[in-house]
Design an enzyme around this catalytic site. Structure first.
Site: not given
Lengths: 275, 275, 275, 275, 275, 275
Positions: A125-127
């Site tokens: 989820r490191k977007t």
């Protein structure tokens, strides 16, 4: 893309400037989008939808996930010059960011699968806030697994849950609270926790920040205790292009890698009017 | 940030999941955000606003643009554990992406100003769709110039305008169409065009894809013809950390660099509950 | 217009009433939009986009900025009577407000340029909340300059900034903080401040609430001190149709006039079904 | 106001510029909003909500509908200078436009009621797109009647309905289609139509573009035929400050006047920092 | 709830009417929300958030999922009468619909678990457009399982997929396309399909429109073939309060029931001002 | 429906999943929507608009308000299988909920009008948050009256207003505050209040929670006092299919019934791909 997404992105770039000031609105032209470097194409489906929105005609010989060679003409456009100039930057930014991610993912997949043909390379989820949907899709196009989209699909018990509740209670609470349609994953940092989680019953165990050796050891212990079988094991934390093969070779099912999105750079595209 | 921006980003991560499922909603805890590597802090102001939105208490010894050392505790939090977990990923993604850009910009600025103390390092519109506002702000925090935000502030005559209308007509049309409050910039690829544009009267000339030698030559000719004085000259295209000093040393006013945003990687931050 | 703007305005007028209650939805008719008084046409491009949205066919012999004579048929429509009735009021309100402003601007421009052919007549931010984009465009169609759209394009140091920081510090801070792509303007009320601002370097000086005589004097002093040349000088405050010519004749570059928007009245249009 | 309305209007003025660039964010100051001319106050409730949103403290001795004298201090503010500057223009535009309308309405009401103490002065839907809610409220504050807000409250059979269906069928259709909770109004241009409509049963008859004499005659005929009693009669079309008294004196119940909104000019307000 | 959700729902009920017309805005009062019939409370958390939004004070002795007896005072309110009247209907509609669903779910759960203590009672996507999030939450509060929220969490191969692709190909395609974080379910109508799906490997099999006898037979065959163990079996289609116990007694893991949402009626609540 | 409404509902069901994962995007098919039980069709107009949005072709032999027999094919579809699957659930939920309401309303209307041919059967504001527009339209399609949409059309003085202000003051305040275009209704629980309200002048009196006998008595007293004539009388509270006829037979003009929406169940529809 929803119309409202297209307009949200266009508005970011155009602000209140609905009308091209320099080029006469009656000017019609051709244009080409070319790629400046080798890579994997992603974002094409999105930009074609933007051209539809803008009333532009287009043709292309490519589809998403195709390999591109520097100088390839990815799309040919025809229509109002003012409208082409209006969508130009958005379209290039989408192609650039999505293809950049897809290209990087593809490299990781090649490298990882050279160590273990069955391994899955997954994102996180490191977007970038506001663009996750497209970054996740780029991961898929690159041959990777998007991992859960957000808090509302799979449930992951993470380090902070463990700090707050302890492993046993967290798993119990999660199992009683989540829908049977959702998988339960837990992130652990020790082999002991992995074994306990396995015995308490989860769907996926993420081994966080373990060395490949540690991962291997953990897998063997799970095997020995007969718990490996029904579990997916995911390695995560500090996995790079240099060590992804080694991690893959441990026999884990999944390697998940934040830098697929947070360290990707855009692939270069440009749009040229052809008169 | 507007409340609607905070909710737009939160909704992306949380979907329909308003309620933390695992941690009891009455649990209160402390937490710390630490940075994992050296860098320049950006995004702090934004995340504090998100904590306000979520009703969390916080303290910090830093402000945006501060230098960070690995392991620094950037923010201390206190409040509902469920709410901390809900905003955790968004907050880390904002800090990571913005600080990553700021850090990279800072490196470019240092390098460029070692060649020319007065040079400005500027960004471009090559940003992630939906997050430009924050990427531009990160450039400023890093000591760079955000360049125009979008089509609605400064007007830039670009290669495609030239292809459609020719330089002279494009400048004429632009000068008659744009507000006196806006600057007019033109992107040229030859010295001839630069000289002609200068004589027709623009505010900024961007020398695109010229070598440092070419840039220098162009500056000298502009000087000679007495046109340099009222102009800002910007070099752009293919500028990297390796050659930015050389470009700066030519005496240009600005170097603009797409990779400040499109090739930045996030700085690592993490959030840990302290019980 | 973005689709979401069209729907936002339509929803304001129609609320939850999607379906015309009186006229059968199968009724098809012709209709004409006529203007009731002489004036300058503005808003046509917008209303044609609304007709496209509503699936109505149309023809017109006019374009924005055309002079209209009372009774001119501006647009001929054909299509669903229910849909024509649904967009009628919105379309008339847009044409009325935008043409009203354009007509007023045109009168000011004629009057001002009779005093100084090169003067620019500019608007301000004194617009109706939620409709600025269209009021600014109407100014342009009327031959005026929209001035900055909002806080995010040119930077203006205003009386309140001076009260808070003093002139010198405000200019210094602004010059260090704003992008090279943006112009810096300052609003001053005395000749001394104008001269000081000019010597500290700004792009535009707005002489606020000065008499034409005072403006003239200021211009001469700027000339004398060799500072006039690189500056745009804008007169503002209390400029009316009666004195605009006199202000223009002082030799200022720009006269900016709030009443172009805040005191404009709509031009009369009506829509009649032709059966 | 809804938070989303406040943010929609603020965003129009501030764009992506969340952060005041010139004034230090720590600066705190006092400020006053003063009115420049006599008039009727409207919009105060709205701007106080905006100050709440911005976290500013305020005090005031006025409420909406109060008479203002030039130089009155309408609101005293205290708080972050940056935030005061950020909301300044929006707040002045709301006060200006709403008070301008309220002031004009009040003048019409005074004039009309000098001819007929019981007459109602009403607005129309000729408002600025995106700001109707506030223009309608300004009419009410000025002592007028807002008339229907949009297509979804009262139903009005207008000239175009008559052209399409004829009066009798239109009334029949409307009566069968609309809720018992809504009033039915018809706009007619002849006395015959007024009489027929009255006999078919409607709640309100609008006499459009009739001279005061014609209006009077119509009222008498309605009286004679015993139909006046249950009807509201509204005169509309071409009513100005000059003739409103004469129209009122005919004995109509309502005069409705588009220029209350489409020809109103803003009342002047200004905001000054007090250090 | 997000602020934008609260405002979306409030706007639906209040339209442009921000200001209570009848009750003076200074009136302060107490009020009570009482329930008119026995049932299970749901929606309390939501309505308390709405009271926070409206600046109302409240106290309550209940939490969601509590059993209510007719006449119970669920919430006591204190604050602006105008604001209480503004949120009244929305708050009652939320409590009514959510508690109505929770109450019905609870009855189904009691009945089903009397036949099989371990059975899960689940909802479907047959919800009211625009309110699913709250209907799903009401199912959870009632003791049921919300089932997948929408197309983006678990993947279900349904009858139309089978018609288009056949079972084998559909499962293959799904397994290759979906993330390892998502479960794969298939809906089948025959025992043969169930057995084949089980052998091809899915997480959940939904037996659609089978009689309890058929379901039992299917479970036995799955047991015999050793495939039951790793599968969740869900019965669906035509399950009512009358037969849910019989379905549960077959030994299925889940019974999913559309009428939990599509046939639920609201529980009666009312709000009374106490002066 | 506005495009933004269609996208809001679609997004609720599809989340970030823009692309059907299982069925190839090139697959084209036919499909049919059939109804599973007898009922009254509502929602057709809406779903056809959704098919237009999705680019699907359709044909139908029905229009809203048509009677349906179980197994009727309501719509035939042709187009992209992926798009049909994407809109399937939304379309069925709209048809189901709207037709369910319309069917129930129709039953009440039949029953009520068997007691009094002229009675109007009306809904209330007891609708599902976010879907009122469509539930109100379903009432109309079923032959009922939607009653006021929300707080912004007719004004109703309710029990809580009476508790706060008393009947006389509430009516006075309302009459002075509301537009002449809006009707004034009052809800009373005693005959005395009904008579007083009638004499003070309102448009509609709602007799709340009175027995049919009480309603009758009230009507007679109103008749006797000559006040019945100009009033609409509405009975409300506890009206069911069993007693609606009796209420209608009292001679009231309107019976309003919350359960038309809050106790309606969906009508069953299904969509089948035909290959």
């Amino acid at each position: 893309m929803l119309l409202k997404e297209i307009e949200h992105f266009l508005e970011e770039d155009c602000g209140h400037e609905d009308y091209e000031l320099i080029v006469p609105i009656t000017t019609v032209c051709n244009a080409e989008i070319t790629v400046k470097e080798d890579g994997l194409l992603a974002g094409l489906e999105e930009v074609l939808q933007i051209f539809d929105y803008a009333g532009l005609k287009y043709s292309t010989e490519f589809t998403d996930a195709d390999a591109l060679r520097a100088e390839d003409v990815v799309v040919r456009l025809h229509g109002s010059a003012a409208k082409i100039l209006k969508v130009e930057r958005l379209v290039l930014n989408i192609l650039g960011r999505m293809s950049g991610i897809a290209t990087l993912v593809h490299e990781y997949v090649e490298e990882a699968q050279s160590g273990n043909y069955h391994v899955t390379v997954a994102g996180t989820r490191k977007t970038t806030p506001g663009f996750r949907k497209y970054e996740k899709r780029a991961i898929m196009i690159g041959g990777g697994d998007p991992h859960r989209f957000g808090l509302a699909d799979a449930v992951i018990i993470k380090d902070n849950h463990l700090a707050l509740m302890g492993l046993e209670q967290a798993i119990k609470k999660a199992k009683s609270a989540i829908s049977f349609t959702r998988k339960l994953e837990i992130e652990v940092e020790t082999i002991e926790d992995a074994l306990q989680a396995a015995s308490l019953g989860v769907d996926i165990i993420m081994l966080d920040n373990m060395t490949p050796t540690k991962v291997k050891e953990c897998l063997q212990l799970l095997n020995t205790s007969g718990l490996r079988d029904r579990l997916l094991i995911e390695a995560s934390g500090g996995i790079t292009k240099e060590n992804v093969r080694e991690y893959a070779a441990t026999g884990v099912d999944i390697v998940s890698i934040g830098r697929l999105t947070y360290a990707a750079r855009s692939l270069g595209f440009s749009l040229h009017v052809r008169t």
